[in-house]
Scaffold this motif. Structure first.
Motif, mmCIF file in Angstrom:
data_model
loop_
_atom_site.group_PDB
_atom_site.id
_atom_site.type_symbol
_atom_site.label_atom_id
_atom_site.label_comp_id
_atom_site.label_asym_id
_atom_site.label_seq_id
_atom_site.Cartn_x
_atom_site.Cartn_y
_atom_site.Cartn_z
ATOM 1 N N HIS A 249 6.940 8.599 -26.626
ATOM 2 C CA HIS A 249 6.538 9.948 -27.033
ATOM 3 C C HIS A 249 5.036 10.110 -27.199
ATOM 4 C CE1 HIS A 249 10.778 10.583 -27.539
ATOM 5 N NE2 HIS A 249 10.860 9.610 -28.433
ATOM 6 N N LEU A 250 4.373 9.075 -27.714
ATOM 7 C CA LEU A 250 2.931 9.152 -27.937
ATOM 8 C C LEU A 250 2.146 8.296 -26.948
ATOM 9 C CD1 LEU A 250 2.926 9.060 -31.841
ATOM 10 C CD2 LEU A 250 2.738 11.041 -30.342
ATOM 11 N N ILE A 251 2.704 7.170 -26.575
ATOM 12 C CA ILE A 251 2.097 6.323 -25.547
ATOM 13 C C ILE A 251 2.940 6.470 -24.286
ATOM 14 C CG2 ILE A 251 1.468 3.972 -24.865
ATOM 15 C CD1 ILE A 251 1.347 3.251 -27.811
ATOM 16 N N THR A 252 2.358 6.997 -23.240
ATOM 17 C CA THR A 252 3.119 7.190 -22.013
ATOM 18 C C THR A 252 3.142 5.910 -21.181
ATOM 19 O OG1 THR A 252 1.200 7.895 -20.705
ATOM 20 C CG2 THR A 252 2.379 9.604 -21.956
ATOM 21 N N GLN A 253 4.105 5.822 -20.303
ATOM 22 C CA GLN A 253 4.196 4.666 -19.412
ATOM 23 C C GLN A 253 2.940 4.541 -18.563
ATOM 24 O OE1 GLN A 253 6.498 2.363 -19.292
ATOM 25 N NE2 GLN A 253 5.838 1.248 -17.469
ATOM 26 N N ARG A 254 2.436 5.655 -18.076
ATOM 27 C CA ARG A 254 1.247 5.617 -17.233
ATOM 28 C C ARG A 254 0.035 5.111 -18.012
ATOM 29 N NH1 ARG A 254 -1.386 10.761 -13.845
ATOM 30 N NH2 ARG A 254 -3.217 9.618 -13.087
ATOM 31 N N MET A 255 -0.141 5.622 -19.231
ATOM 32 C CA MET A 255 -1.269 5.184 -20.049
ATOM 33 C C MET A 255 -1.208 3.682 -20.303
ATOM 34 S SD MET A 255 -2.047 5.814 -24.103
ATOM 35 C CE MET A 255 -1.829 7.584 -24.070
ATOM 36 N N LEU A 256 -0.047 3.213 -20.700
ATOM 37 C CA LEU A 256 0.089 1.796 -21.019
ATOM 38 C C LEU A 256 -0.097 0.931 -19.786
ATOM 39 C CD1 LEU A 256 0.638 -0.192 -23.275
ATOM 40 C CD2 LEU A 256 3.090 0.085 -22.866
ATOM 41 N N ALA A 257 0.459 1.356 -18.668
ATOM 42 C CA ALA A 257 0.329 0.585 -17.428
ATOM 43 C C ALA A 257 -1.134 0.479 -17.007
ATOM 44 C CB ALA A 257 1.156 1.226 -16.321
ATOM 45 N N GLU A 258 -1.878 1.564 -17.139
ATOM 46 C CA GLU A 258 -3.289 1.547 -16.757
ATOM 47 C C GLU A 258 -4.096 0.619 -17.661
ATOM 48 O OE1 GLU A 258 -4.533 5.613 -16.808
ATOM 49 O OE2 GLU A 258 -3.697 6.051 -14.801
ATOM 50 N N ILE A 259 -3.796 0.643 -18.954
ATOM 51 C CA ILE A 259 -4.519 -0.204 -19.902
ATOM 52 C C ILE A 259 -4.223 -1.679 -19.649
ATOM 53 C CG2 ILE A 259 -4.658 -0.874 -22.343
ATOM 54 C CD1 ILE A 259 -4.273 2.121 -23.022
ATOM 55 N N VAL A 260 -2.952 -2.009 -19.466
ATOM 56 C CA VAL A 260 -2.583 -3.401 -19.214
ATOM 57 C C VAL A 260 -3.172 -3.889 -17.893
ATOM 58 C CG1 VAL A 260 -0.641 -4.949 -18.735
ATOM 59 C CG2 VAL A 260 -0.496 -3.321 -20.625
ATOM 60 N N ASP A 261 -3.107 -3.048 -16.870
ATOM 61 C CA ASP A 261 -3.645 -3.445 -15.569
ATOM 62 C C ASP A 261 -5.158 -3.632 -15.624
ATOM 63 O OD1 ASP A 261 -3.331 -3.801 -12.591
ATOM 64 O OD2 ASP A 261 -4.696 -2.080 -12.591
ATOM 65 N N TYR A 262 -5.852 -2.782 -16.351
ATOM 66 C CA TYR A 262 -7.307 -2.880 -16.452
ATOM 67 C C TYR A 262 -7.713 -4.190 -17.134
ATOM 68 C CZ TYR A 262 -12.154 -1.739 -17.575
ATOM 69 O OH TYR A 262 -13.529 -1.766 -17.690
ATOM 70 N N ASN A 263 -6.858 -4.665 -18.035
ATOM 71 C CA ASN A 263 -7.160 -5.899 -18.765
ATOM 72 C C ASN A 263 -6.414 -7.102 -18.201
ATOM 73 O OD1 ASN A 263 -8.889 -5.131 -21.285
ATOM 74 N ND2 ASN A 263 -7.339 -3.528 -21.148
ATOM 75 N N ASN A 264 -6.247 -7.113 -16.875
ATOM 76 C CA ASN A 264 -5.535 -8.231 -16.263
ATOM 77 C C ASN A 264 -6.418 -9.484 -16.235
ATOM 78 O OD1 ASN A 264 -6.824 -8.639 -13.407
ATOM 79 N ND2 ASN A 264 -6.514 -6.434 -13.551
ATOM 80 N N TYR A 265 -5.761 -10.632 -16.115
ATOM 81 C CA TYR A 265 -6.463 -11.916 -16.201
ATOM 82 C C TYR A 265 -7.521 -12.070 -15.113
ATOM 83 C CZ TYR A 265 -7.365 -16.913 -16.274
ATOM 84 O OH TYR A 265 -7.990 -18.134 -16.323
ATOM 85 N N ARG A 266 -7.208 -11.648 -13.908
ATOM 86 C CA ARG A 266 -8.145 -11.820 -12.800
ATOM 87 C C ARG A 266 -9.472 -11.117 -13.093
ATOM 88 N NH1 ARG A 266 -7.961 -13.138 -7.336
ATOM 89 N NH2 ARG A 266 -9.552 -12.126 -6.059
ATOM 90 N N ARG A 267 -9.413 -9.911 -13.621
ATOM 91 C CA ARG A 267 -10.649 -9.183 -13.909
ATOM 92 C C ARG A 267 -11.387 -9.816 -15.082
ATOM 93 N NH1 ARG A 267 -13.320 -5.253 -16.572
ATOM 94 N NH2 ARG A 267 -11.770 -5.095 -18.217
ATOM 95 N N LEU A 268 -10.668 -10.158 -16.146
ATOM 96 C CA LEU A 268 -11.316 -10.717 -17.329
ATOM 97 C C LEU A 268 -11.898 -12.101 -17.071
ATOM 98 C CD1 LEU A 268 -8.813 -9.620 -20.131
ATOM 99 C CD2 LEU A 268 -10.974 -8.537 -19.479
ATOM 100 N N GLU B 291 -13.271 -12.978 -14.294
ATOM 101 C CA GLU B 291 -14.278 -12.812 -13.240
ATOM 102 C C GLU B 291 -13.776 -13.283 -11.889
ATOM 103 O OE1 GLU B 291 -17.641 -14.844 -14.928
ATOM 104 O OE2 GLU B 291 -18.193 -13.120 -16.166
ATOM 105 N N GLY B 292 -12.518 -12.912 -11.595
ATOM 106 C CA GLY B 292 -11.993 -13.131 -10.258
ATOM 107 C C GLY B 292 -11.120 -14.345 -10.059
ATOM 108 N N ARG B 293 -10.931 -15.158 -11.088
ATOM 109 C CA ARG B 293 -10.107 -16.349 -10.917
ATOM 110 C C ARG B 293 -8.617 -16.021 -11.058
ATOM 111 N NH1 ARG B 293 -10.722 -19.339 -15.083
ATOM 112 N NH2 ARG B 293 -12.290 -18.053 -16.117
ATOM 113 N N GLU B 294 -7.800 -16.778 -10.349
ATOM 114 C CA GLU B 294 -6.358 -16.670 -10.488
ATOM 115 C C GLU B 294 -5.906 -17.557 -11.651
ATOM 116 O OE1 GLU B 294 -4.615 -14.610 -8.825
ATOM 117 O OE2 GLU B 294 -5.989 -14.069 -7.194
ATOM 118 N N TYR B 295 -4.683 -17.301 -12.131
ATOM 119 C CA TYR B 295 -4.101 -18.171 -13.151
ATOM 120 C C TYR B 295 -4.122 -19.625 -12.665
ATOM 121 C CZ TYR B 295 -2.202 -14.251 -15.866
ATOM 122 O OH TYR B 295 -2.053 -13.117 -16.634
ATOM 123 N N GLY B 296 -4.521 -20.528 -13.540
ATOM 124 C CA GLY B 296 -4.514 -21.948 -13.215
ATOM 125 C C GLY B 296 -5.813 -22.474 -12.666
ATOM 126 N N VAL B 297 -6.717 -21.583 -12.261
ATOM 127 C CA VAL B 297 -8.030 -22.008 -11.779
ATOM 128 C C VAL B 297 -8.954 -22.107 -12.993
ATOM 129 C CG1 VAL B 297 -9.979 -21.490 -10.281
ATOM 130 C CG2 VAL B 297 -7.645 -20.900 -9.551
#
Length: 243
Positions: free
Chosen positions: A170-189, A191-197
């Protein structure tokens, strides 16, 4: 005990349990919703009345005594304590910003070999592991999750968390949450590395679970079992001491 008329939303975390990453996501959600967010460590009892969402990254069950627990809805994140030790070793040895509490630990870790450094890091986590052991995992107002789940299925787990808090959809939409989680993905944080590197000098060093297997010598496994083997069983990370 402080009582308030409004629900306080809370995040309870522990050192090296993805707390920096989780706090980034909570901060973005609160900014989008217009909720006032503060860290527990920075608050006085009077301040607590003025905020909506509290992040307690040094979670201690005693902290709930500063609030009316009936007015708290929150979530709590733990991690395999062995991976906490490994993450703490590399962070405190190389990447964590130097602060007064860390100076002595970094000096010690810089003077010993890797095996001894891991064993010393086990000792350094004594207070944290006591707090994790003492936590009330049956509190109906607290959603329990783990690093291993929230980092692997991030959107699904944050959706479940905010649904539990009564904020989704009702207050947090699926789109809002998806965008926030995607923006804070491991690869970006990272600096381009994949998991395990691995980059031992980066806060987001490796991003995987189970790395303790690569870092614990037999001697340190035995040492950990002696000190915290029962905690691993209690937390559900091992069925017994045969690991």
């Amino acid at each position: 005990m402080l009582t308030t008329s409004a629900t306080k939303y809370m995040y309870f975390g522990h050192h090296k349990c993805a707390s920096t990453w989780i706090l980034r996501i909570i901060t973005a959600v609160c900014e989008n919703m217009g909720l006032r967010l503060a860290k527990y460590v920075d608050l006085t009892p009077k301040d607590i009345e003025e905020v909506d969402f509290i992040a307690d990254t040094g979670a201690d069950v005693a902290h709930l005594e500063t609030l009316d627990s009936r007015q708290v809805l929150g979530f709590h994140v733990i991690r395999d304590p062995r991976d906490i030790v490994v993450s703490a070793y590399f962070s405190h040895r190389y990447s964590h910003p130097l602060a007064p509490w860390l100076e002595e630990q970094r000096r010690i870790l810089s003077e010993v070999n890797f095996e001894e450094g891991i064993r010393t890091s086990i000792d350094f986590r004594a207070k944290q592991f006591q707090e994790m052991s003492n936590w009330d995992y049956e509190n109906p107002n607290i959603f329990e999750t783990r690093f291993e789940t929230i980092t692997k299925s991030s959107l699904d787990e944050f959706t479940a968390i905010f649904r539990f808090l009564g904020l989704y959809p009702h207050l947090i939409t699926q789109r809002m949450l998806a965008e926030i989680v995607d923006y804070n993905n491991y690869r970006r944080l990272s600096e381009g590395r994949e998991y395990g590197v691995e980059n031992v000098h980066h806060h987001y060093r490796k991003g995987i679970s189970g790395d303790w297997v690569n870092c614990f010598s037999k001697r340190n496994k035995d040492y950990f079992k002696q000190r915290y083997g029962s905690m691993l069983i209690y937390l559900g990370y091992e069925p017994d001491l045969d690991w």
